[in-house]
Design an enzyme around this catalytic site. Structure first.
Site, short mmCIF file in Angstrom:
data_model
loop_
_atom_site.label_atom_id
_atom_site.label_comp_id
_atom_site.label_asym_id
_atom_site.label_seq_id
_atom_site.Cartn_x
_atom_site.Cartn_y
_atom_site.Cartn_z
N HIS A 102 20.15 51.80 87.09
CA HIS A 102 18.82 52.43 86.91
C HIS A 102 18.56 53.06 88.32
CE1 HIS A 102 17.61 48.37 87.76
NE2 HIS A 102 16.52 48.75 88.45
N GLU A 103 19.19 52.74 89.17
CA GLU A 103 18.77 53.28 90.62
C GLU A 103 19.87 54.26 91.16
OE1 GLU A 103 16.99 50.02 93.25
OE2 GLU A 103 18.08 50.82 94.66
N ARG A 151 7.44 54.07 78.70
CA ARG A 151 7.31 52.93 79.54
C ARG A 151 8.55 52.24 79.49
NH1 ARG A 151 2.63 49.14 77.32
NH2 ARG A 151 1.38 51.06 77.91
N CYS A 199 5.55 61.00 80.20
CA CYS A 199 5.24 62.14 79.22
C CYS A 199 4.52 63.14 79.77
CB CYS A 199 5.10 61.69 78.03
SG CYS A 199 3.27 61.14 77.75
N CYS A 204 -0.07 61.53 77.52
CA CYS A 204 -0.75 60.25 76.78
C CYS A 204 -1.88 59.86 77.76
CB CYS A 204 0.32 59.18 76.74
SG CYS A 204 0.78 58.13 78.13
N CYS A 239 14.26 53.27 92.13
CA CYS A 239 13.77 51.82 91.87
C CYS A 239 13.26 50.95 92.84
CB CYS A 239 14.65 51.11 90.73
SG CYS A 239 13.94 49.43 90.23
N CYS A 291 -0.69 58.50 81.22
CA CYS A 291 -0.21 59.83 81.96
C CYS A 291 -1.28 60.30 82.65
CB CYS A 291 0.78 60.29 81.41
SG CYS A 291 2.43 59.69 81.16
N CYS A 317 20.35 46.98 91.45
CA CYS A 317 19.06 46.28 91.61
C CYS A 317 19.20 44.88 90.98
CB CYS A 317 17.95 47.09 91.03
SG CYS A 317 16.22 46.50 90.51
N HIS A 318 18.26 43.99 91.14
CA HIS A 318 18.64 42.82 90.50
C HIS A 318 18.17 42.79 88.87
CE1 HIS A 318 19.19 38.57 91.87
NE2 HIS A 318 19.34 38.66 90.66
N THR A 319 17.45 43.73 88.70
CA THR A 319 16.97 43.93 86.98
C THR A 319 18.10 44.15 86.45
OG1 THR A 319 15.10 44.81 87.72
CG2 THR A 319 15.55 44.93 85.48
N ARG A 364 20.85 46.52 99.36
CA ARG A 364 21.28 47.48 98.36
C ARG A 364 22.67 47.97 98.71
NH1 ARG A 364 18.10 45.85 95.35
NH2 ARG A 364 16.55 46.91 94.15
N CYS A 392 3.20 54.85 80.95
CA CYS A 392 3.35 55.73 79.72
C CYS A 392 3.47 55.09 78.19
CB CYS A 392 4.49 56.77 80.11
SG CYS A 392 4.80 58.05 78.77
N1 LIG Z 1 8.37 45.62 88.68
C1 LIG Z 1 9.51 46.25 88.93
O1 LIG Z 1 9.04 47.75 88.51
C2 LIG Z 1 10.47 46.02 89.41
C3 LIG Z 1 11.42 46.79 89.94
C4 LIG Z 1 12.67 46.62 90.50
C5 LIG Z 1 12.92 45.13 90.65
N2 LIG Z 1 12.07 44.32 90.18
C6 LIG Z 1 12.26 43.01 90.27
O2 LIG Z 1 11.96 42.56 91.49
C7 LIG Z 1 12.73 41.33 92.08
C8 LIG Z 1 13.42 41.60 93.26
O3 LIG Z 1 14.48 42.66 93.07
P1 LIG Z 1 15.49 42.57 94.21
O4 LIG Z 1 16.58 43.83 93.75
O5 LIG Z 1 14.92 42.85 95.58
O6 LIG Z 1 16.24 41.34 94.19
P2 LIG Z 1 17.22 40.43 95.47
O7 LIG Z 1 18.02 39.47 94.73
O8 LIG Z 1 17.69 41.44 96.45
O9 LIG Z 1 16.00 39.77 96.23
C9 LIG Z 1 15.18 38.46 95.55
C10 LIG Z 1 15.06 37.49 96.70
O10 LIG Z 1 14.12 36.40 96.04
C11 LIG Z 1 14.53 35.50 96.51
N3 LIG Z 1 14.16 34.25 95.68
C12 LIG Z 1 14.65 34.07 94.49
N4 LIG Z 1 13.89 33.00 93.91
C13 LIG Z 1 12.88 32.55 94.88
C14 LIG Z 1 12.00 31.69 95.02
N5 LIG Z 1 11.63 30.75 93.99
N6 LIG Z 1 11.22 31.67 96.30
C15 LIG Z 1 11.40 32.38 97.08
N7 LIG Z 1 12.50 33.16 97.08
C16 LIG Z 1 13.11 33.22 96.01
C17 LIG Z 1 16.06 35.39 96.45
O11 LIG Z 1 16.64 34.43 97.56
C18 LIG Z 1 16.41 36.69 97.27
O12 LIG Z 1 16.45 36.91 98.65
C19 LIG Z 1 13.59 41.11 90.54
O13 LIG Z 1 12.94 40.11 89.92
C20 LIG Z 1 13.83 42.56 90.18
O14 LIG Z 1 14.18 42.25 88.79
C21 LIG Z 1 11.00 44.56 89.57
ZN LIG Z 2 15.39 48.22 89.60
ZN LIG Z 3 2.89 59.49 78.99
#
Ligand SMILES: NC(=O)c1ccc[n+]([C@@H]2O[C@H](COP(=O)([O-])OP(=O)(O)OC[C@H]3O[C@@H](n4cnc5c(N)ncnc54)[C@H](O)[C@@H]3O)[C@@H](O)[C@H]2O)c1
Ligand SMILES: [Zn+2]
Ligand SMILES: [Zn+2]
Length: 382
Positions: free
Chosen positions: A70-71, A118, A100, A103, A178, A106, A48-50, A375, A114
């Site tokens: 994490h995925e 969290r 949990c 809390c 994820c 939850c 994942c991108h994170t 993915r 959580c």
């Molecule tokens: N909040 C959450 O729970 C959670 C969970 C998973 C992932 N995320 C986040 O979600 C985001 C996406 O994850 P992903 O795995 O799909 O990533 P990814 O890299 O596959 O997709 C991100 C897309 O955004 C585009 N992008 C980047 N900057 C941009 C901009 N300024 N304008 C338009 N498009 C733009 C990229 O070209 C890419 O296609 C990441 O920031 C990730 O960390 C958050």
């Molecule tokens: Zn993720």
């Molecule tokens: Zn909790």
């Protein structure tokens, strides 16, 4: 009972020794699970991108050496003291944010934040005793978001583990641990577009395309996809995205372009990029009076969100979510079940564009950095 119960397991893990350097497959020692922990055998994991942000550590706190990931999907190998709801052999999805069950969060219908479990991206140890369960030649290796799935075995708090139907194909449903749940939930649980709505999705990676699927399932009439990578536009058609915008093709801020296309703004927008400028555009492109913007992308640690307060006074709503507001233990088994029974029109296969063996894990990083993959599944067994 397996002979490994209560023992240290020696297995392979992909260790990030330094920021931005290729992961190294090492033999690691994985300690047995302590109270309220479970040890999992990971079968499939995805990138994942994170993971990539914290591995690059350009805008994030560097915590190294570390095992990312994490995925994933796997099987319970053994359980620690006090664990009653999981047993060896259960099929599970580990989740980066926990439940949990006790809390305020939850117990609230509205929150999945959580108090105990969290997401915490800077902590590299287990919450029970503040120690790592991984080591290489006696040197501790940090965990990542409590999951560290780039290892054949990992130790996770029981509250971060969703027990799923053992019939579910782990090589597919692992992406629900994820990205896909996050995007889907951001649409279905948080943005909640009404039938006929116009929805903008910023970022057409797996998370954004899952949000597009959620918008489609909600009956959105137009789904406008915004991405800087034009190669995303072809694939996005398969996910119900009806119109495309590349901010690079326009002189005006993209929110102004969107407003002009939609008679003043979209009904809902969902940001899945991690870019602060896209987050601001995603908020400013929603219609006044009723528009709702949802932030999903993980920002850099020093980012600040700047918009004129009048944008809010004009009755726009800004929200954010982790994991699409799903509670991992209560909700994810149900999502898996709906996927299995085809009640949820969600083809997980569409998100899986690449597959590599564990030894080739660095390729998964290359595909994501090049914007080629949605993915990439990493198979732990040869
Ligand atoms: N909040 C959450 O729970 C959670 C969970 C998973 C992932 N995320 C986040 O979600 C985001 C996406 O994850 P992903 O795995 O799909 O990533 P990814 O890299 O596959 O997709 C991100 C897309 O955004 C585009 N992008 C980047 N900057 C941009 C901009 N300024 N304008 C338009 N498009 C733009 C990229 O070209 C890419 O296609 C990441 O920031 C990730 O960390 C958050
Ligand atoms: Zn993720
Ligand atoms: Zn909790």
């Amino acid at each position: 009972m397996s002979s490994t119960v209560g023992q240290v397991i020696r297995c392979r893990a992909a260790v990030a020794w330094e920021a931005g350097k290729p992961l190294v497959i090492e033999e690691v020692e994985v300690a047995p699970p302590q109270a309220m922990e479970v040890r999992l055998k990971i079968l499939y994991t995805a990138l994942c991108h994170t993971d990539v942000y914290f591995w690059e550590a350009k805008g994030q706190t560097p915590v190294f050496p570390r095992i990312f990931g994490h995925e994933a999907g796997g099987i319970v190998e053994s359980v620690g003291e006090g664990v009653t709801e999981l047993s060896p052999g259960d099929h599970v999805l580990p989740v980066f944010t926990g439940e949990c069950g006790e809390c305020r969060h939850c117990k609230s219908e509205e929150s999945n934040m959580c108090d105990l479990l969290r997401i915490n991206t800077d902590r590299g140890v287990m919450i029970g005793d503040g120690k790592s369960r991984f080591s290489v030649k006696g040197k501790p290796i940090y965990h990542f978001v409590g999951t560290s799935t780039f290892s054949e075995y990992t130790v996770v708090h029981v509250g971060c583990v969703a027990k799923i139907n053992p019939q579910a194909p782990l090589d597919k449903v692992c992406v629900l641990s994820c990205g896909i749940s996050t995007g889907l939930g951001a649409a279905l649980n948080v943005a909640k577009p009404k039938p006929g709505s116009v929805v903008a999705i910023f970022g057409l990676g797996a998370v954004g395309l899952a949000a597009a699927e959620g918008a489609r399932l909600s009956g959105a009439s137009r789904i406008i996809g915004i991405d800087l990578n034009p190669s995303r536009f072809e694939i996005a058609k398969k996910f119900g995205v009806t119109e495309f915008l590349n901010p690079k093709d326009h002189d005006k801020p993209i929110q102004e372009v969107i407003a002009a296309m939609t008679d003043g703004g979209v009904d809902r927008s969902i940001e899945c990029t991690g870019s602060i400028s896209a987050m601001i555009s995603a908020f400013e492109c929603v219609h006044d009076g009723w528009g709702v913007a949802v932030l999903v992308g993980v920002p850099n640690k020093d980012d600040a969100f700047k918009t004129h307060p009048m944008n809010v006074l004009n009755e726009r709503t800004l929200k954010g979510t982790f994991f699409g507001n799903y509670k991992p233990r209560s909700d994810i088994p149900v999502v898996v079940e709906k996927y299995m029974k085809k009640e949820l029109e969600l083809e997980l296969e569409k998100f899986i564009t690449h597959e590599v063996s564990f030894l080739e894990i660095n390729k998964a990083f290359e595909y994501m950095l090049a914007g080629e993959s949605l993915r990439c599944i990493i198979r732990m067994e040869p």
